[in-house]
Design a protein around this motif. Sequence first.
Motif, PDB file in Angstrom:
ATOM      1  N   MET A 192       0.833  -1.204   0.000  1.00  0.00           N
ATOM      2  CA  MET A 192       0.000   0.000   0.000  1.00  0.00           C
ATOM      3  C   MET A 192       0.867   1.255   0.000  1.00  0.00           C
ATOM      4  O   MET A 192       0.586   2.222  -0.739  1.00  0.00           O
ATOM      5  N   VAL A 193       1.909   1.281   0.802  1.00  0.00           N
ATOM      6  CA  VAL A 193       2.812   2.434   0.828  1.00  0.00           C
ATOM      7  C   VAL A 193       3.463   2.620  -0.534  1.00  0.00           C
ATOM      8  O   VAL A 193       3.589   3.744  -1.035  1.00  0.00           O
ATOM      9  N   GLY A 194       3.873   1.505  -1.167  1.00  0.00           N
ATOM     10  CA  GLY A 194       4.477   1.598  -2.488  1.00  0.00           C
ATOM     11  C   GLY A 194       3.531   2.150  -3.532  1.00  0.00           C
ATOM     12  O   GLY A 194       3.929   2.940  -4.394  1.00  0.00           O
ATOM     13  N   ALA A 195       2.256   1.760  -3.449  1.00  0.00           N
ATOM     14  CA  ALA A 195       1.260   2.271  -4.400  1.00  0.00           C
ATOM     15  C   ALA A 195       1.072   3.775  -4.223  1.00  0.00           C
ATOM     16  O   ALA A 195       0.972   4.523  -5.210  1.00  0.00           O
ATOM     17  N   TRP A 196       1.028   4.226  -2.979  1.00  0.00           N
ATOM     18  CA  TRP A 196       0.901   5.657  -2.735  1.00  0.00           C
ATOM     19  C   TRP A 196       2.153   6.402  -3.198  1.00  0.00           C
ATOM     20  O   TRP A 196       2.065   7.527  -3.715  1.00  0.00           O
ATOM     21  N   ALA A 197       3.317   5.800  -3.010  1.00  0.00           N
ATOM     22  CA  ALA A 197       4.558   6.437  -3.462  1.00  0.00           C
ATOM     23  C   ALA A 197       4.550   6.635  -4.968  1.00  0.00           C
ATOM     24  O   ALA A 197       4.965   7.684  -5.475  1.00  0.00           O
ATOM     25  N   GLU A 198       4.061   5.638  -5.692  1.00  0.00           N
ATOM     26  CA  GLU A 198       3.965   5.765  -7.153  1.00  0.00           C
ATOM     27  C   GLU A 198       2.999   6.884  -7.529  1.00  0.00           C
ATOM     28  O   GLU A 198       3.244   7.654  -8.462  1.00  0.00           O
ATOM     29  N   PHE A 199       1.895   6.974  -6.795  1.00  0.00           N
ATOM     30  CA  PHE A 199       0.917   8.026  -7.086  1.00  0.00           C
ATOM     31  C   PHE A 199       1.483   9.412  -6.790  1.00  0.00           C
ATOM     32  O   PHE A 199       1.331  10.351  -7.583  1.00  0.00           O
ATOM     33  N   LEU A 200       2.157   9.552  -5.659  1.00  0.00           N
ATOM     34  CA  LEU A 200       2.668  10.859  -5.260  1.00  0.00           C
ATOM     35  C   LEU A 200       3.757  11.374  -6.186  1.00  0.00           C
ATOM     36  O   LEU A 200       3.963  12.589  -6.298  1.00  0.00           O
ATOM     37  N   THR A 201       4.476  10.482  -6.842  1.00  0.00           N
ATOM     38  CA  THR A 201       5.580  10.897  -7.717  1.00  0.00           C
ATOM     39  C   THR A 201       5.203  10.821  -9.190  1.00  0.00           C
ATOM     40  O   THR A 201       6.077  10.844 -10.047  1.00  0.00           O
ATOM     41  N   ARG A 202       3.908  10.731  -9.481  1.00  0.00           N
ATOM     42  CA  ARG A 202       3.493  10.580 -10.883  1.00  0.00           C
ATOM     43  C   ARG A 202       3.892  11.798 -11.706  1.00  0.00           C
ATOM     44  O   ARG A 202       4.182  11.701 -12.896  1.00  0.00           O
ATOM     45  N   ASP A 203       3.900  12.995 -11.096  1.00  0.00           N
ATOM     46  CA  ASP A 203       4.295  14.209 -11.806  1.00  0.00           C
ATOM     47  C   ASP A 203       5.654  14.708 -11.320  1.00  0.00           C
ATOM     48  O   ASP A 203       6.048  15.828 -11.629  1.00  0.00           O
ATOM     49  N   GLY A 204       6.326  13.882 -10.532  1.00  0.00           N
ATOM     50  CA  GLY A 204       7.591  14.323  -9.967  1.00  0.00           C
ATOM     51  C   GLY A 204       8.760  14.111 -10.909  1.00  0.00           C
ATOM     52  O   GLY A 204       8.618  13.757 -12.068  1.00  0.00           O
ATOM     53  N   VAL A 205       9.940  14.340 -10.371  1.00  0.00           N
ATOM     54  CA  VAL A 205      11.160  14.204 -11.154  1.00  0.00           C
ATOM     55  C   VAL A 205      11.537  12.738 -11.233  1.00  0.00           C
ATOM     56  O   VAL A 205      11.736  12.074 -10.221  1.00  0.00           O
ATOM     57  N   GLU A 206      11.636  12.218 -12.436  1.00  0.00           N
ATOM     58  CA  GLU A 206      12.031  10.829 -12.615  1.00  0.00           C
ATOM     59  C   GLU A 206      13.498  10.678 -12.236  1.00  0.00           C
ATOM     60  O   GLU A 206      14.290  11.619 -12.407  1.00  0.00           O
ATOM     61  N   PRO A 207      13.882   9.504 -11.723  1.00  0.00           N
ATOM     62  CA  PRO A 207      15.302   9.315 -11.405  1.00  0.00           C
ATOM     63  C   PRO A 207      16.138   9.529 -12.658  1.00  0.00           C
ATOM     64  O   PRO A 207      15.901   8.942 -13.696  1.00  0.00           O
ATOM     65  N   ASP A 208      17.106  10.408 -12.573  1.00  0.00           N
ATOM     66  CA  ASP A 208      17.946  10.691 -13.720  1.00  0.00           C
ATOM     67  C   ASP A 208      19.400  10.657 -13.287  1.00  0.00           C
ATOM     68  O   ASP A 208      19.727  10.334 -12.141  1.00  0.00           O
ATOM     69  N   ALA A 209      20.279  10.999 -14.239  1.00  0.00           N
ATOM     70  CA  ALA A 209      21.706  10.905 -13.961  1.00  0.00           C
ATOM     71  C   ALA A 209      22.118  11.834 -12.826  1.00  0.00           C
ATOM     72  O   ALA A 209      22.944  11.475 -11.979  1.00  0.00           O
ATOM     73  N   GLU A 210      21.512  13.013 -12.771  1.00  0.00           N
ATOM     74  CA  GLU A 210      21.878  13.967 -11.723  1.00  0.00           C
ATOM     75  C   GLU A 210      21.461  13.459 -10.349  1.00  0.00           C
ATOM     76  O   GLU A 210      22.220  13.543  -9.378  1.00  0.00           O
ATOM     77  N   LEU A 211      20.240  12.908 -10.250  1.00  0.00           N
ATOM     78  CA  LEU A 211      19.765  12.374  -8.979  1.00  0.00           C
ATOM     79  C   LEU A 211      20.594  11.160  -8.571  1.00  0.00           C
ATOM     80  O   LEU A 211      20.977  11.009  -7.411  1.00  0.00           O
ATOM     81  N   ALA A 212      20.876  10.284  -9.533  1.00  0.00           N
ATOM     82  CA  ALA A 212      21.678   9.099  -9.232  1.00  0.00           C
ATOM     83  C   ALA A 212      23.072   9.491  -8.769  1.00  0.00           C
ATOM     84  O   ALA A 212      23.620   8.892  -7.838  1.00  0.00           O
TER      85      ALA A 212
END
Length: 397
Positions: free
Chosen positions: A205-225
């Motif tokens: 359930m927490v994982g499903a909410w995490a996916e929902f909360l980051t739907r418009d967020g910054v995708e993991p990219d080279a800078e974040l990694a």
Amino acid sequence: MAKASIFESLADGVRERVSAAVPVVESQTAAVSALSDSDLVATAQDLEALGRHVDALRVRVAGEIDARSDREGSGRANEDRLSVRFDCANAVEVLERATLVSVREARSRIRLDRRTRERTTLTGVQRPAEYPAVAAALHDGAIGVETAHYLTDEFERLERRGGVSHDEKETGEREIIEAAVTGFSDADCSSDEVLPQTFDEFRVMVGAWAEFLTRDGVEPDAELAARFRGIRLGRARDGLVPLSGSLMPEAAAGLQRLFDAHRGSSPRFSTMPEHAAEGDAWGDEMIVDPRTVPQIRHDVFVSMIQTAAASSDAPSLGGAAPTLVVTVSADDLDGGVADIEGVDIPVPASVAHRIACTGAVQKVVFDQAGRIIDLGARERLFSAHQRRAIGVRDGGC
């Protein structure tokens, strides 16, 4: 009754009740085997409910010790801070000495209390807890510390990523906790809602909410990694040093390719004597590798380190190739101990023999005062043929 005396009586009551609860539950382990199946399960549920209240109180006490030890937040003079009064460096040391818990556990309790306690600003304004729904459920004994830790850790991770709506995060926290409390407390719930009945379902359930909360967020990219990349060598334990970290995708892919290459080029020996060079080892037996896959990866990693150190492209250390230095006295060569430079772990002298088998050796002799009295030249003790013969004879160098 004055306000100060009211708080004093409440404080005395807390300590008295906690002390009185200890003899009630102690020495009950011997009676467990006499319980019926239904009573045993019911006891597990009752104990868990009791444990949640105890854990919540332990978190709150740890957090209060932390607050009173804080230089800025406590509002106390330096000499009046709780940790100073108990001759400790900080709240973690106070807990470590007072309760005998590990530093990791003490920090964990303090971290959770910081997230679930009300805060007072420098101007005296009372602010709600960072995670109010978690705080209420935790202090009521409706959820345990594992549940509280998991949810707050996941939401903190989302905050670090950025792009998460504060209002949606609050809604997610409230919805998750309400579902968890209902699901955990009523295993026979007939509601059509999907409620978590186990901790694993709660994590989903927490994982499903995490996916929902980051739907418009910054995708993991080279800078974040790149920001979270790293490799850590842990504290030695049981003769081993734990290795952990997070690799960039290209580093992980390159490492996997090296693992595959080393595993795909296992040692092979001539199957017929006429095919072997003069003095070379040969055998017609199938050699079974007894190592597990993680052990093979470890040994491959060692080979990669040795190959990199021996490479002409490797940077020098003190004007020479980076060389593993193992120190062992002549008296300890048989059955004694040796020291490896850079690691504070004494190792059996057999390690020195094993390293001598796989690389070059330079003999350094010290006198009783620690002065170098003899320095030999680098020499390889075993030829390639001899090393292969040792591998066949001993099942490994």
